[in-house]
Design an enzyme around this catalytic site. Structure first.
Site: not given
Ligand code: NAP
Ligand code: F7E
Length: 341
Positions: A136, A158, A134
């Site tokens: 992050e 995270y 990520s």
């Molecule tokens: P998501 O919608 O939050 O899905 C997370 C998945 O992880 C769910 O299927 C959840 O299953 C599973 N999980 C949680 N705890 C688990 C456990 N103990 N064992 C097995 N599975 C478990 O995340 P996403 O947005 O699809 O992202 C997919 C991956 O990419 C994650 O690793 C995230 O950190 C990473 N990522 C996401 C973004 C983004 O912008 N979306 C960017 C960079 C990296 P349950 O239904 O059982 O809870």
């Molecule tokens: O926040 C600001 C908050 O929670 C984005 C995950 O998929 O992407 C995601 O992480 C920004 C932050 O995503 C609210 O402070 C303001 O600056 O949508 P977010 P994230 O933290 O960037 C990365 C790449 C991952 O890997 C993660 O798994 O938005 N913000 N107001 C808020 N955010 C939330 N959630 N809620 C608010 O009310």
């Protein structure tokens, strides 16, 4: 014979798009699902009837070994994680266990099932491993835009857990000759995004206000900037990474940055509303340590994988607003609903 893929995180946003993509490519797709009565598994089964489910949990080493033994995958995509950044302060140890140690357990399952012993450094060849790293991990950024060579300064438990999984994936590649890669993905969104993330929170908020179901939307830091793309584009990159001749890590993003304020403006405008009449700034939603800005340099992926994003920021926001207005108009409940667009 069809190639076989095992996806952890199958019930999440990326798991669903990746499964669709791999099924369309002719793969036999297996999803690792946890829990004895997980409602997200039934939602996933409705959308993705052709995905086969194997039980397992990233907290349970034995279950991962059994899953890999049973499925015998050609490709493993480790998408499972606790992925919501604020939750990682509230449950830091659990986040370390799932998001960090879960990577170790998955790599160990592959190593053991491939018969790679600790003493050998011969190429283990068969199973290819993708780790969902990520942006992050960049946290307080050392430079902008961020590339595969930019250093890490994570700002949340995270981000720290993801950095552990990232380095461990590199280490298994170097130690055991495994085909193991990390995609350093920047924020990617869709109508299937969890309602807790800011894009979906905003588009659902806009839909509720538009339909007269709410009169305000409370948000935290409006000045944070992110590089937002469409999840459907990003899962193509995951697959491409595992088809490359050599295992390497890649940054995936659009190269364009927008603030949360610009996101809010775009979403309210898409519904014909003036955001300043509805948005309330809420200090309690600010994070203990913020990531102020993230912006990808995806040149390596473009040149080496031929990967390009296809959906612009404005089109992504409009797609999500339209989808949420449709969902709520049809009586859907995004918090517990079994319907997935
Ligand atoms: P998501 O919608 O939050 O899905 C997370 C998945 O992880 C769910 O299927 C959840 O299953 C599973 N999980 C949680 N705890 C688990 C456990 N103990 N064992 C097995 N599975 C478990 O995340 P996403 O947005 O699809 O992202 C997919 C991956 O990419 C994650 O690793 C995230 O950190 C990473 N990522 C996401 C973004 C983004 O912008 N979306 C960017 C960079 C990296 P349950 O239904 O059982 O809870
Ligand atoms: O926040 C600001 C908050 O929670 C984005 C995950 O998929 O992407 C995601 O992480 C920004 C932050 O995503 C609210 O402070 C303001 O600056 O949508 P977010 P994230 O933290 O960037 C990365 C790449 C991952 O890997 C993660 O798994 O938005 N913000 N107001 C808020 N955010 C939330 N959630 N809620 C608010 O009310």
């Amino acid at each position: 014979m069809a190639r076989r893929a095992l996806i952890t995180g199958i019930t999440g946003q990326d798991g669903s798009y990746l499964a669709e993509h791999l099924l369309a490519q002719g793969y036999e797709v297996w999803g690792l699902a946890r829990g004895q009565a997980n409602p997200r598994v039934s939602r996933m089964r409705k959308l993705l009837a052709d995905v086969q489910v194997v039980r397992g949990d990233l907290l349970d080493q034995g279950s991962l070994i059994s899953a890999v033994e049973r499925v015998q995958p050609d490709e493993v995509y480790n998408l499972g994680a606790i992925s919501f950044v604020p939750m990682s302060w509230e449950q830091a140890e659990l986040t370390a266990e799932v998001t960090g140690m879960g990577v170790l357990r998955m790599l160990e399952a592959i190593r053991v099932c491939s018969g790679v012993s600790r003493g050998s450094n011969t190429r283990s060849g068969q199973m290819r491993f993708y780790q969902a790293s990520s942006s992050e991990m960049f946290g307080q950024v050392a430079e902008t835009p961020q590339t595969e060579r930019t250093g890490f300064h994570p700002r949340s438990p995270y981000g720290v857990a993801k950095a552990y999984g990232h380095f461990l994936t590199q280490n298994y590649r170097e130690s055991y000759g495994m085909y193991a890669v990390s995609g350093i993905l920047f924020n990617h969104e869709s109508p299937r995004r969890g309602a807790e993330f800011v894009t979906r929170k905003v588009t659902l908020g806009v839909a509720r206000i538009k339909l007269g179901l709410a009169s305000e939307l409370r948000l935290g830091n409006l000045e944070a900037r992110r590089d937002w793309g469409f999840a459907g584009d990003y899962v193509r990159a995951m697959h491409l990474m595992l088809q490359a001749a050599a295992p390497e890590d890649y940054v995936i993003g659009t190269g364009r940055m927008k603030s949360v304020r610009e996101l809010v403006e775009a979403a309210f405008t898409a519904a014909g509303l003036d955001w300043e009449q509805y948005v309330i700034r809420d200090q309690t939603l600010h994070r203990p340590a913020e990531v102020d800005l993230l912006c990808a340099d995806p040149k390596k992926a473009r040149v080496q994988l031929g990967w390009e994003p296809t959906v612009s920021f404005d089109d992504l926001v409009a797609m999500m607003v339209e989808s949420d207005i449709r969902l709520l108009s049809n009586g859907g409940d995004p918090d517990q609903d079994s319907s997935w667009p």
